[in-house]
Design a protein around this motif. Structure first.
Motif, PDB file in Angstrom:
ATOM      1  N   LEU A   4       0.880  -1.372  -0.049  1.00 38.85           N
ATOM      2  CA  LEU A   4       0.001   0.048   0.092  1.00 38.85           C
ATOM      3  C   LEU A   4       0.879   1.408  -0.093  1.00 38.85           C
ATOM      4  CD1 LEU A   4      -2.726  -1.041   2.587  1.00 38.85           C
ATOM      5  CD2 LEU A   4      -2.685  -1.007   0.390  1.00 38.85           C
ATOM      6  N   GLY A   5       1.918   1.176   0.678  1.00 39.79           N
ATOM      7  CA  GLY A   5       2.699   2.393   0.763  1.00 39.79           C
ATOM      8  C   GLY A   5       4.289   2.079   0.914  1.00 39.79           C
ATOM      9  N   ARG A   6       5.051   3.066   0.849  1.00 40.45           N
ATOM     10  CA  ARG A   6       6.626   3.227   1.017  1.00 40.45           C
ATOM     11  C   ARG A   6       6.807   4.236   2.246  1.00 40.45           C
ATOM     12  NH1 ARG A   6       8.809   4.628  -4.528  1.00 40.45           N
ATOM     13  NH2 ARG A   6      10.718   4.108  -3.722  1.00 40.45           N
ATOM     14  N   HIS A   7       7.387   3.686   3.112  1.00 39.24           N
ATOM     15  CA  HIS A   7       7.898   4.542   4.268  1.00 39.24           C
ATOM     16  C   HIS A   7       9.316   4.781   4.630  1.00 39.24           C
ATOM     17  CE1 HIS A   7       6.450   5.478   8.574  1.00 39.24           C
ATOM     18  NE2 HIS A   7       7.289   6.462   8.368  1.00 39.24           N
ATOM     19  N   GLU A  62      -1.399  11.667   0.185  1.00 40.11           N
ATOM     20  CA  GLU A  62      -0.870  10.193  -0.075  1.00 40.11           C
ATOM     21  C   GLU A  62      -0.164   9.745   1.561  1.00 40.11           C
ATOM     22  OE1 GLU A  62      -0.929  12.656  -3.563  1.00 40.11           O
ATOM     23  OE2 GLU A  62      -0.105  13.177  -1.437  1.00 40.11           O
ATOM     24  N   SER A  63      -0.394  10.508   2.687  1.00 41.20           N
ATOM     25  CA  SER A  63       0.015  10.146   3.817  1.00 41.20           C
ATOM     26  C   SER A  63       0.791  11.226   4.670  1.00 41.20           C
ATOM     27  CB  SER A  63       0.912   8.951   3.847  1.00 41.20           C
ATOM     28  OG  SER A  63       0.881   8.403   5.020  1.00 41.20           O
ATOM     29  N   HIS A  64       2.135  11.099   4.760  1.00 41.31           N
ATOM     30  CA  HIS A  64       2.716  12.423   5.635  1.00 41.31           C
ATOM     31  C   HIS A  64       4.248  12.456   5.471  1.00 41.31           C
ATOM     32  CE1 HIS A  64       3.329   9.051   8.532  1.00 41.31           C
ATOM     33  NE2 HIS A  64       4.484   9.789   8.586  1.00 41.31           N
ATOM     34  N   LEU A  65       4.696  13.629   5.788  1.00 39.44           N
ATOM     35  CA  LEU A  65       6.194  13.877   5.903  1.00 39.44           C
ATOM     36  C   LEU A  65       6.237  14.551   7.378  1.00 39.44           C
ATOM     37  CD1 LEU A  65       5.516  14.527   2.931  1.00 39.44           C
ATOM     38  CD2 LEU A  65       7.960  15.451   2.814  1.00 39.44           C
ATOM     39  N   ALA A  66       7.098  14.006   8.266  1.00 39.80           N
ATOM     40  CA  ALA A  66       7.311  14.490   9.613  1.00 39.80           C
ATOM     41  C   ALA A  66       8.876  14.667   9.764  1.00 39.80           C
ATOM     42  CB  ALA A  66       6.844  13.287  10.606  1.00 39.80           C
ATOM     43  N   THR A  82       4.527   7.377   2.066  1.00 35.63           N
ATOM     44  CA  THR A  82       3.678   7.783   0.745  1.00 35.63           C
ATOM     45  C   THR A  82       2.959   6.502   0.439  1.00 35.63           C
ATOM     46  OG1 THR A  82       5.213   7.275  -0.762  1.00 35.63           O
ATOM     47  CG2 THR A  82       5.130   9.412  -0.037  1.00 35.63           C
ATOM     48  N   CYS A  83       1.563   6.618   0.008  1.00 31.53           N
ATOM     49  CA  CYS A  83       0.765   5.460  -0.514  1.00 31.53           C
ATOM     50  C   CYS A  83       0.674   5.690  -1.844  1.00 31.53           C
ATOM     51  CB  CYS A  83      -0.491   5.568   0.314  1.00 31.53           C
ATOM     52  SG  CYS A  83      -0.464   5.222   1.961  1.00 31.53           S
ATOM     53  N   THR A 110      10.738   1.030   4.147  1.00 29.25           N
ATOM     54  CA  THR A 110      10.057  -0.186   4.424  1.00 29.25           C
ATOM     55  C   THR A 110       8.654  -0.204   3.742  1.00 29.25           C
ATOM     56  OG1 THR A 110      10.734  -0.033   6.717  1.00 29.25           O
ATOM     57  CG2 THR A 110       8.588  -1.213   6.430  1.00 29.25           C
ATOM     58  N   LYS A 111       8.235  -1.261   3.375  1.00 32.54           N
ATOM     59  CA  LYS A 111       7.132  -1.367   2.386  1.00 32.54           C
ATOM     60  C   LYS A 111       6.141  -1.388   3.481  1.00 32.54           C
ATOM     61  CE  LYS A 111       8.904  -1.661  -1.627  1.00 32.54           C
ATOM     62  NZ  LYS A 111       9.801  -0.682  -1.809  1.00 32.54           N
TER      63      LYS A 111
END
Length: 125
Positions: A4-7, A62-66, A82-83, A110-111
């Protein structure tokens, strides 16, 4: 496997004190990093600590930046999640590294949300 996303968790070193301690500049760079990666910015929340340091989050569709900064150490801890396929978290990390005038960046990806497992319910025993 699909996900679903990449972190991406990034350690950004050797940054300028004046950049990492300026809440307006950190927010501006974070927002521009999201845009550079192709994200759609929704909201931002940033806080300036005393005597130094900034923490904040940019919420994207698409999610977040922190981020959390330690200006006295020239260090920023960043995560970009990001997703979907359209936004590349590495573009954001590279933008941040460049605009924080960093000397070095290490990161790992990480996926998130591996598809075969997404519909399964975890049971704690």
């Amino acid at each position: 496997m699909k996900h679903l996303g990449r972190h991406v968790l990034a350690e950004i070193y050797g940054c300028g004190f004046d950049i990492l301690n300026d809440i307006r500049k950190v927010e501006e760079i974070m927002v521009n990093a999201a845009l550079e990666a192709g994200a759609e910015v929704r909201e931002c929340v940033f806080h300036k600590f005393s005597p130094q340091g900034v923490s904040g989050v940019v919420v994207i569709s698409e999610s977040h930046l922190a981020i959390h900064t330690w200006p006295e150490l020239g260090y920023a801890a960043v995560d970009v999640f990001t997703c979907g396929e359209r936004v590349d978290p590495w573009d954001a990390c590279n933008y941040l590294t460049s605009h924080f005038c960093a000397q070095h960046m290490t990161a790992r990806e990480t996926k998130r949300g591996i598809i075969p497992f997404a519909g399964q319910v975890a049971v704690n025993q």
